[in-house]
Design a protein around this motif. Structure first.
Motif, PDB file in Angstrom:
ATOM      1  N   CYS A 149      34.385 -21.780 -37.017  1.00 28.63           N
ATOM      2  CA  CYS A 149      34.012 -21.174 -35.900  1.00 28.63           C
ATOM      3  C   CYS A 149      33.194 -19.836 -35.682  1.00 28.63           C
ATOM      4  O   CYS A 149      32.811 -19.340 -36.955  1.00 28.63           O
ATOM      5  N   ARG A 150      32.509 -19.568 -34.634  1.00 25.01           N
ATOM      6  CA  ARG A 150      31.767 -18.553 -34.420  1.00 25.01           C
ATOM      7  C   ARG A 150      32.361 -17.401 -33.698  1.00 25.01           C
ATOM      8  O   ARG A 150      33.098 -17.780 -32.940  1.00 25.01           O
ATOM      9  N   VAL A 184      32.197 -14.523 -31.171  1.00 21.93           N
ATOM     10  CA  VAL A 184      31.421 -14.038 -30.076  1.00 21.93           C
ATOM     11  C   VAL A 184      32.155 -12.659 -29.682  1.00 21.93           C
ATOM     12  O   VAL A 184      33.065 -12.621 -28.997  1.00 21.93           O
ATOM     13  N   TRP A 227      34.154 -10.956 -41.639  1.00 24.08           N
ATOM     14  CA  TRP A 227      33.545 -12.283 -41.143  1.00 24.08           C
ATOM     15  C   TRP A 227      32.391 -12.867 -41.775  1.00 24.08           C
ATOM     16  O   TRP A 227      32.336 -13.721 -42.442  1.00 24.08           O
ATOM     17  N   THR A 228      31.428 -11.905 -41.931  1.00 27.47           N
ATOM     18  CA  THR A 228      29.999 -12.305 -42.410  1.00 27.47           C
ATOM     19  C   THR A 228      30.177 -12.564 -44.084  1.00 27.47           C
ATOM     20  O   THR A 228      29.528 -13.373 -44.496  1.00 27.47           O
ATOM     21  N   ARG A 271      31.388 -16.528 -42.023  1.00 30.79           N
ATOM     22  CA  ARG A 271      31.332 -17.123 -40.656  1.00 30.79           C
ATOM     23  C   ARG A 271      30.085 -16.600 -39.809  1.00 30.79           C
ATOM     24  O   ARG A 271      29.770 -15.452 -40.169  1.00 30.79           O
ATOM     25  N   ASP A 272      29.970 -16.977 -38.842  1.00 35.93           N
ATOM     26  CA  ASP A 272      28.725 -16.817 -37.963  1.00 35.93           C
ATOM     27  C   ASP A 272      29.532 -15.620 -37.094  1.00 35.93           C
ATOM     28  O   ASP A 272      30.552 -15.853 -36.230  1.00 35.93           O
ATOM     29  N   VAL A 273      28.802 -14.720 -36.660  1.00 31.95           N
ATOM     30  CA  VAL A 273      28.851 -13.706 -35.552  1.00 31.95           C
ATOM     31  C   VAL A 273      27.763 -13.529 -34.661  1.00 31.95           C
ATOM     32  O   VAL A 273      26.549 -13.545 -35.048  1.00 31.95           O
ATOM     33  N   VAL A 274      28.079 -13.358 -33.327  1.00 30.45           N
ATOM     34  CA  VAL A 274      26.974 -12.688 -32.340  1.00 30.45           C
ATOM     35  C   VAL A 274      27.713 -11.897 -31.458  1.00 30.45           C
ATOM     36  O   VAL A 274      28.834 -11.813 -31.061  1.00 30.45           O
ATOM     37  N   VAL A 314      23.363  -9.869 -37.728  1.00 35.10           N
ATOM     38  CA  VAL A 314      23.965 -10.625 -36.734  1.00 35.10           C
ATOM     39  C   VAL A 314      23.190 -10.217 -35.520  1.00 35.10           C
ATOM     40  O   VAL A 314      22.537  -9.233 -35.221  1.00 35.10           O
ATOM     41  N   ASP A 319      33.929 -21.536 -30.543  1.00 38.38           N
ATOM     42  CA  ASP A 319      34.005 -19.953 -30.386  1.00 38.38           C
ATOM     43  C   ASP A 319      35.157 -19.518 -30.280  1.00 38.38           C
ATOM     44  O   ASP A 319      36.108 -19.866 -29.553  1.00 38.38           O
TER      45      ASP A 319
END
Ligand code: ZN
Length: 253
Positions: free
Chosen positions: A41-42, A44, A64-65, A69-72, A114, A145
């Protein structure tokens, strides 16, 4: 600062010593960052102002990073409204300074990679541009997300508008929403009936993450230092920062 309903942000708010002495705070359910953001999952993170992402969930983003994990970050405004009547800043020069502060803070958190998506909506005017925020979020969000936004009842009008828009977009897209309190710690009191305490959980930060968060917050110099051309204290004075630099971060699940 503002008044929404009965959630008034005035004076110094509830002292951190009062929060710390309340057993209810320490009894909140502990949750892991990776439980909030499952594998694949990302995250947001929707921040109304530059600094909200670090204040509300800087440690979480780092966890998370670190876990791959992806973070925006979705930057709703560039914070041009924090120094009204300043002779040092115009809204435009302040926005530029605050964008730079945000990047410096993300670097201090170890989050320089990020992505930050700037929407450049008006600081103090998110309520009036909620439709634009809604459109922008709809374009950003995708399956998988998990959305983290300021709490719908946080007390600051921009925070509440951001929470509302996020909640509506998540409901339409079938995505999970986790809300983050920021100004709640100012206007609420231990056991406050206006707060759904049963939904509040906490994530522990290790000492290094907490120290990185302190440095990241210090990078928001326009917020933690007083403007000599304005009366009064900094936007984020020590008593406000004390509530936002605990060894835990808090989420409404
Ligand atoms: Zn804010």
């Amino acid at each position: 600062m503002g008044l929404v309903g009965n959630r008034e942000i005035r004076a110094e708010g509830t002292p951190e010593a009062v929060w710390d002495a309340w057993p209810g705070l320490h009894a909140l359910t502990a949750v892991d960052a990776t439980t909030l953001l499952p594998h694949g999952c990302r995250a947001v993170v929707i921040a109304p102002h530059p600094d909200d992402e670090v204040l509300a969930c800087g440690g979480l983003m780092r966890q998370w990073t670190d876990a791959g994990r992806d973070v925006v970050v979705v930057a709703v405004t560039d914070g041009g409204g924090s120094h009204t009547n300043s002779r040092r800043w115009t809204p435009t020069t302040l926005e530029a300074a605050r964008r730079a502060e945000r990047q410096a803070a993300m670097q201090e958190m170890g989050l320089a990679s990020v992505p930050v998506l700037g929407l450049q909506l008006p600081d103090g005017g998110v309520t009036g541009t909620e439709a634009a925020l809604h459109r922008a979020l709809t374009a950003v969000l995708r399956p998988g997300d998990v959305v983290f936004a300021t709490w719908r009842l946080d007390g600051h009008p921009d925070h509440e508008a951001t929470g509302r828009a996020a909640a509506d977009c998540c409901a339409r897209a079938g995505l999970p929403l986790i809300e983050l309190p920021v100004w709640m710690w100012h206007w609420a009191e231990p056991g406050d009936p206006r707060v759904p305490w049963h939904r509040l959980a906490r994530v522990r930060l290790d000492p290094a993450q907490r120290e990185a968060k302190r440095r990241a917050i210090a990078a928001h110099r326009t917020q933690v230092e007083a403007d000599p051309t304005l009366p009064g204290h900094a936007v984020l004075p020590p008593w406000a920062l004390a509530r936002l630099t605990r060894d835990h971060e808090f989420v409404f699940v």
